[in-house]
Scaffold this active site. Structure first.
Site, mmCIF file in Angstrom:
data_model
loop_
_atom_site.group_PDB
_atom_site.id
_atom_site.type_symbol
_atom_site.label_atom_id
_atom_site.label_comp_id
_atom_site.label_asym_id
_atom_site.label_seq_id
_atom_site.Cartn_x
_atom_site.Cartn_y
_atom_site.Cartn_z
ATOM 1 N N SER A 186 23.503 31.238 -11.770
ATOM 2 C CA SER A 186 22.291 30.448 -12.007
ATOM 3 C C SER A 186 21.166 30.888 -11.075
ATOM 4 O O SER A 186 20.034 30.446 -11.222
ATOM 5 C CB SER A 186 22.584 28.964 -11.787
ATOM 6 O OG SER A 186 23.087 28.790 -10.493
ATOM 7 N N GLY A 200 19.960 25.122 -12.298
ATOM 8 C CA GLY A 200 21.376 25.449 -12.065
ATOM 9 C C GLY A 200 21.636 25.592 -10.579
ATOM 10 O O GLY A 200 22.697 25.226 -10.075
ATOM 11 N N LYS A 206 9.791 25.777 -17.443
ATOM 12 C CA LYS A 206 11.257 25.713 -17.332
ATOM 13 C C LYS A 206 11.816 24.624 -18.256
ATOM 14 O O LYS A 206 11.283 23.526 -18.301
ATOM 15 C CB LYS A 206 11.673 25.461 -15.880
ATOM 16 C CG LYS A 206 13.177 25.593 -15.631
ATOM 17 C CD LYS A 206 13.482 25.673 -14.152
ATOM 18 C CE LYS A 206 14.953 25.696 -13.847
ATOM 19 N NZ LYS A 206 15.722 26.731 -14.546
ATOM 20 N N PHE A 239 20.197 34.746 -9.201
ATOM 21 C CA PHE A 239 20.576 36.119 -8.835
ATOM 22 C C PHE A 239 19.859 36.611 -7.579
ATOM 23 O O PHE A 239 19.858 37.794 -7.272
ATOM 24 C CB PHE A 239 20.283 37.079 -9.990
ATOM 25 C CG PHE A 239 21.323 37.034 -11.087
ATOM 26 C CD1 PHE A 239 20.993 36.620 -12.359
ATOM 27 C CD2 PHE A 239 22.637 37.402 -10.839
ATOM 28 C CE1 PHE A 239 21.951 36.571 -13.372
ATOM 29 C CE2 PHE A 239 23.605 37.346 -11.836
ATOM 30 C CZ PHE A 239 23.251 36.927 -13.103
ATOM 31 N N HIS A 280 9.868 23.856 -9.842
ATOM 32 C CA HIS A 280 9.773 25.050 -10.692
ATOM 33 C C HIS A 280 8.542 24.960 -11.591
ATOM 34 O O HIS A 280 7.982 23.882 -11.777
ATOM 35 C CB HIS A 280 11.011 25.182 -11.586
ATOM 36 C CG HIS A 280 12.190 25.799 -10.897
ATOM 37 N ND1 HIS A 280 13.082 25.073 -10.144
ATOM 38 C CD2 HIS A 280 12.611 27.102 -10.830
ATOM 39 C CE1 HIS A 280 14.011 25.891 -9.657
ATOM 40 N NE2 HIS A 280 13.750 27.123 -10.053
ATOM 41 N N HIS A 281 8.220 26.097 -12.200
ATOM 42 C CA HIS A 281 7.036 26.225 -13.068
ATOM 43 C C HIS A 281 7.134 25.319 -14.292
ATOM 44 O O HIS A 281 8.215 24.880 -14.676
ATOM 45 C CB HIS A 281 6.904 27.689 -13.521
ATOM 46 C CG HIS A 281 8.173 28.237 -14.112
ATOM 47 N ND1 HIS A 281 8.521 28.070 -15.440
ATOM 48 C CD2 HIS A 281 9.218 28.896 -13.543
ATOM 49 C CE1 HIS A 281 9.679 28.642 -15.671
ATOM 50 N NE2 HIS A 281 10.149 29.137 -14.531
ATOM 51 N N GLY A 297 21.947 35.439 -16.898
ATOM 52 C CA GLY A 297 21.271 34.628 -15.892
ATOM 53 C C GLY A 297 20.772 33.307 -16.438
ATOM 54 O O GLY A 297 20.270 32.464 -15.705
ATOM 55 N N THR A 298 20.933 33.115 -17.771
ATOM 56 C CA THR A 298 20.455 31.876 -18.379
ATOM 57 C C THR A 298 21.171 30.689 -17.755
ATOM 58 O O THR A 298 22.356 30.760 -17.450
ATOM 59 C CB THR A 298 20.704 31.908 -19.896
ATOM 60 O OG1 THR A 298 20.086 33.070 -20.438
ATOM 61 C CG2 THR A 298 20.141 30.664 -20.574
ATOM 62 N N THR A 299 20.437 29.595 -17.534
ATOM 63 C CA THR A 299 21.045 28.400 -16.947
ATOM 64 C C THR A 299 21.262 27.345 -18.024
ATOM 65 O O THR A 299 20.712 27.439 -19.102
ATOM 66 C CB THR A 299 20.110 27.829 -15.858
ATOM 67 O OG1 THR A 299 18.792 27.743 -16.398
ATOM 68 C CG2 THR A 299 20.087 28.718 -14.630
HETATM 69 N N1 NAP Z 1 19.883 33.240 -12.872
HETATM 70 C C1 NAP Z 1 18.668 33.423 -12.398
HETATM 71 O O1 NAP Z 1 18.454 33.975 -11.294
HETATM 72 C C2 NAP Z 1 17.470 32.974 -13.237
HETATM 73 C C3 NAP Z 1 16.170 33.367 -12.866
HETATM 74 C C4 NAP Z 1 15.098 33.005 -13.708
HETATM 75 C C5 NAP Z 1 15.334 32.301 -14.887
HETATM 76 N N2 NAP Z 1 16.626 31.948 -15.178
HETATM 77 C C6 NAP Z 1 16.947 31.270 -16.449
HETATM 78 O O2 NAP Z 1 16.891 32.303 -17.457
HETATM 79 C C7 NAP Z 1 16.416 31.757 -18.690
HETATM 80 C C8 NAP Z 1 15.176 32.580 -19.166
HETATM 81 O O3 NAP Z 1 14.164 32.520 -18.194
HETATM 82 P P1 NAP Z 1 12.721 33.212 -18.484
HETATM 83 O O4 NAP Z 1 11.851 32.775 -17.378
HETATM 84 O O5 NAP Z 1 12.867 34.674 -18.783
HETATM 85 O O6 NAP Z 1 12.319 32.417 -19.835
HETATM 86 P P2 NAP Z 1 11.299 32.834 -20.993
HETATM 87 O O7 NAP Z 1 10.106 33.509 -20.411
HETATM 88 O O8 NAP Z 1 11.145 31.627 -21.852
HETATM 89 O O9 NAP Z 1 12.084 33.996 -21.838
HETATM 90 C C9 NAP Z 1 13.177 33.717 -22.658
HETATM 91 C C10 NAP Z 1 13.037 34.611 -23.895
HETATM 92 O O10 NAP Z 1 14.261 34.566 -24.635
HETATM 93 C C11 NAP Z 1 13.922 34.389 -26.006
HETATM 94 N N3 NAP Z 1 15.058 33.836 -26.741
HETATM 95 C C12 NAP Z 1 15.323 32.544 -27.048
HETATM 96 N N4 NAP Z 1 16.493 32.454 -27.742
HETATM 97 C C13 NAP Z 1 16.959 33.735 -27.871
HETATM 98 C C14 NAP Z 1 18.108 34.322 -28.468
HETATM 99 N N5 NAP Z 1 19.025 33.559 -29.089
HETATM 100 N N6 NAP Z 1 18.282 35.658 -28.408
HETATM 101 C C15 NAP Z 1 17.363 36.442 -27.779
HETATM 102 N N7 NAP Z 1 16.233 35.952 -27.197
HETATM 103 C C16 NAP Z 1 16.043 34.623 -27.228
HETATM 104 C C17 NAP Z 1 12.716 33.467 -25.958
HETATM 105 O O11 NAP Z 1 12.040 33.499 -27.206
HETATM 106 P P3 NAP Z 1 11.268 32.122 -27.642
HETATM 107 O O12 NAP Z 1 10.219 31.902 -26.600
HETATM 108 O O13 NAP Z 1 10.760 32.495 -28.999
HETATM 109 O O14 NAP Z 1 12.294 31.038 -27.660
HETATM 110 C C18 NAP Z 1 11.916 34.117 -24.829
HETATM 111 O O15 NAP Z 1 11.154 35.212 -25.289
HETATM 112 C C19 NAP Z 1 16.153 30.278 -18.405
HETATM 113 O O16 NAP Z 1 17.351 29.556 -18.725
HETATM 114 C C20 NAP Z 1 15.962 30.237 -16.883
HETATM 115 O O17 NAP Z 1 16.314 28.960 -16.329
HETATM 116 C C21 NAP Z 1 17.687 32.238 -14.379
#
Ligand code: NAP
Length: 246
Positions: free
Chosen positions: A102, A146, A140, A104, A136-137, A76-78
């Protein structure tokens, strides 16, 4: 129960963990630098499938690593999709299985269809100019979202009068064939996207507001159960169009 690995133990990873059992999954592995774990046979702990929500700079390598270990992956990462062709190539070589998206949220995937149909109606009314913006928050890491890129692509496909999307701020008058799609970051906003059609007489605005991350997590878990039966690389829209229940 299907054995699940969470790659990225942040806001989305933890939300998915809280809902996994209700969707038939057992979380056996959590991969995150903050936990000192990485995508290797030892830390994956026999997981059959992984759900990946990390950051734009890590997703591509994470997806490839999962395929090398024979683990199916939902990402789901963007902000990494320019490497999609390389993912498809590796999946072809390794019989890999990937669902990416981008957004879900079922609601947002329905919103894509609503915006497409609205644009098909509005294209014949030159008085109306179109615009878009997303909120967004503050945490981000990528702009535009995305989802905004997907919405802009739909509008450019359906509106012959629009040839170009502008995501950055403008220091000049917008050209007639340009669509501007702005981004706002602040607070704890889970995600909001608005599309407007504006004329001298009136204005029409379509809005999708995510209330929380539950809808996104439910969609990611749906994609994971759907992918368990399949091989190949799929966009989340295909999961929705397959008509499987959440
Ligand atoms: N597709 C969708 O529906 C959807 C919905 C929500 C969010 N997203 C996207 O999903 C991503 C994450 O969102 P989130 O809100 O969960 O962010 P988040 O709270 O920052 O969580 C991301 C986590 O991944 C960790 N991380 C970074 N690099 C990594 C790696 N190589 N391997 C494993 N873990 C790693 C980060 O650690 P550190 O903090 O130490 O870097 C953090 O703990 C963003 O790109 C967001 O735009 C997509």
């Amino acid at each position: 129960m299907i054995k699940l690995a969470l790659i990225g133990y942040g806001q989305m990873g933890r939300m998915i963990e809280s809902m996994a059992a209700d969707h038939g999954f057992e979380v056996v592995s959590r991969i995150d630098p903050q936990l000192g774990t990485s995508i290797c046979r030892e830390d994956i702990k026999g997981a059959e499938i992984a759900i990946e929500f990390t950051q734009p700079g890590s997703a591509y390598a994470n997806i490839c690593r999962c395929m090398e270990l024979g683990v199916k992956v939902v990402s789901g990462t963007t902000g990494w999709q320019e490497q999609l062709e390389a993912v498809k190539e590796l999946a072809g070589q390794l019989n890999g299985s990937v669902v990416y998206g981008s957004n879900f949220s079922i609601g947002m995937n329905l919103f894509y269809e609503i915006v497409r149909q609205a644009a098909q109606i509005m294209k014949d009314y030159a008085d109306y100019d179109v615009y878009g913006y997303e909120l967004h928050h503050r945490y981000k890491k990528d702009s535009p979202s995305g989802t905004a890129r997907n919405l802009a692509a739909i509008l450019l496909e359906e509106l012959p009068a629009k040839n170009k999307v502008i995501f950055e701020s403008l220091q000049r008058v917008k050209a007639e064939d340009e669509l501007q799609f702005a981004s706002v970051r602040g607070g704890e906003i889970p995600g909001e996207h608005r599309i407007g059609f504006d004329s001298v007489y009136d204005s029409i605005e379509l809005r999708h507001t995510a209330r929380n991350r539950k809808g996104l997590a439910a969609g990611a878990l749906l994609a994971a159960s759907w992918l368990m039966q399949r091989e190949g690389v799929f966009e989340f829209g295909e999961v929705i169009r397959s008509g499987e229940e959440v």
